[in-house]
Design an enzyme around this catalytic site. Structure first.
Site, short mmCIF file in Angstrom:
data_model
loop_
_atom_site.label_atom_id
_atom_site.label_comp_id
_atom_site.label_asym_id
_atom_site.label_seq_id
_atom_site.Cartn_x
_atom_site.Cartn_y
_atom_site.Cartn_z
N GLU A 170 -10.25 -4.12 -5.29
CA GLU A 170 -9.73 -2.97 -4.55
C GLU A 170 -9.63 -1.75 -5.43
O GLU A 170 -9.39 -1.82 -6.64
CB GLU A 170 -8.38 -3.29 -3.93
N SER B 110 0.83 -1.20 0.00
CA SER B 110 0.00 0.00 0.00
C SER B 110 0.87 1.26 0.00
O SER B 110 1.72 1.42 -0.87
CB SER B 110 -0.97 -0.05 1.18
N HIS C 76 -7.58 -5.47 -1.02
CA HIS C 76 -6.38 -4.67 -0.81
C HIS C 76 -5.40 -5.38 0.13
O HIS C 76 -5.81 -5.97 1.13
CB HIS C 76 -6.80 -3.32 -0.23
#
Length: 297
Positions: free
Chosen positions: A237, A143, A267
């Site tokens: 996601e 991320s 995610h």
């Protein structure tokens, strides 16, 4: 069957935005609660260190090689997350990649906006690279941590330094302009309001900089000359297209890139230790890293 585990992963992600009017401290507490569900094996070796000014943890599985290091950069929208919360992922990477994980506790926004988090990742990399007996160093991040990995790669290349031997990014956040169509097209699949989080947390991180800053928002930077990179993302996601666009741009820049898309997965799915697909992905990541180990001594 992985349906139950996928549902559990999505529920944990949803819990991150479960408090109306949450403060940054609330978000940080919720993220630590999610990460605390990933049990660290009893045989893990964990040591807190100062990595050339960056706080970090050494995390290793028993019997793993001391000459290879993965610098692990946690996610959390630049504003939350910790090395402690990512010990379990560091352990899995250590075991699968036959290496030591150096999990970075980089400084967080808004207290420490860009470039402070990138500086900490670069410092940890330089620390690992300079250690006696270390031949290979990788960067791994998820991320926002994946975005920091890409930013660190650009920074190291521009400084003319020895590059990491390879990099792995999981659902990387690499476009702070929020131009990926999946932020809206896949919003119904994602338990996180990704578009809002990119704007809000990315804004705290940028602290007034251009959303297309070529280092802070690396999809808008020059990606030529970067090391082999493995990109993993889920179909369910909002950041799906960040990964697709990143892989395409890396390939166009002549970088050796491998893209994996997890069908029906959310995610940062490889961090969810209870998920069979996460465990399998860690094995593939480990194989990728091992394939880029070269002896230099």
């Amino acid at each position: 069957m992985t349906a139950a585990e996928t549902t559990r992963a999505k529920e944990l992600l949803a819990s991150l935005v479960s408090k109306p009017d949450a403060t940054i401290d609330d978000y940080r507490e919720l993220y630590e609660q999610v990460c605390a569900t990933f049990e660290l094996p009893a045989d893990a070796s964990v040591e807190r260190i100062d990595a050339a000014g960056a706080n970090a943890l050494w995390v290793s599985a028993p019997g793993t090689s001391a000459d290879t290091v993965a610098v692990v950069v946690h996610g959390g929208g630049f504003t939350m997350g910790s090395a402690t919360g990512y010990r379990e992922l560091g352990y899995r990477l250590s075991k699968s990649g036959n290496l030591r994980s150096l999990v970075v506790d980089y400084r967080l926004a808004p207290e420490a906006p860009f470039p402070a988090p990138v500086d900490d990742v670069v410092a940890a990399y330089r620390y690992a690279r300079a250690l006696d007996g270390v031949d290979n160093v990788f960067l791994v991040g998820d991320s926002a941590g994946g975005g920091l990995v890409m930013s660190a790669l650009i920074t190291l290349r521009d400084a003319g330094e020895q590059m990491p031997d390879a990099a792995v990014v999981l659902s990387p956040l690499v476009d702070l302009a929020g131009e990926s169509p999946s932020l809206t097209d896949r919003a119904h699949l994602d338990p996180l309001p990704a578009a809002v989080l990119v704007s809000a947390m990315g804004g705290l991180y940028l602290n007034g900089l251009d959303v297309r800053h070529p280092v802070a928002s690396p999809l808008h930077g020059d990606l030529a000359g970067l090391p082999p990179t493995y990109v993993l993302v889920g179909t369910d996601e909002g950041l799906h297209d960040d990964s697709i666009r990143l892989a395409d741009k890396l390939e166009a820049a002549g970088v050796d890139v491998q893209l994996e898309v997890g069908e029906g997965l959310p995610h940062i799915w490889p961090i969810f230790a209870f998920h069979p697909e996460a465990v399998a992905a860690t094995d593939r990541i480990g194989a990728f890293l091992r394939s880029h180990v070269t002896a230099t001594r």
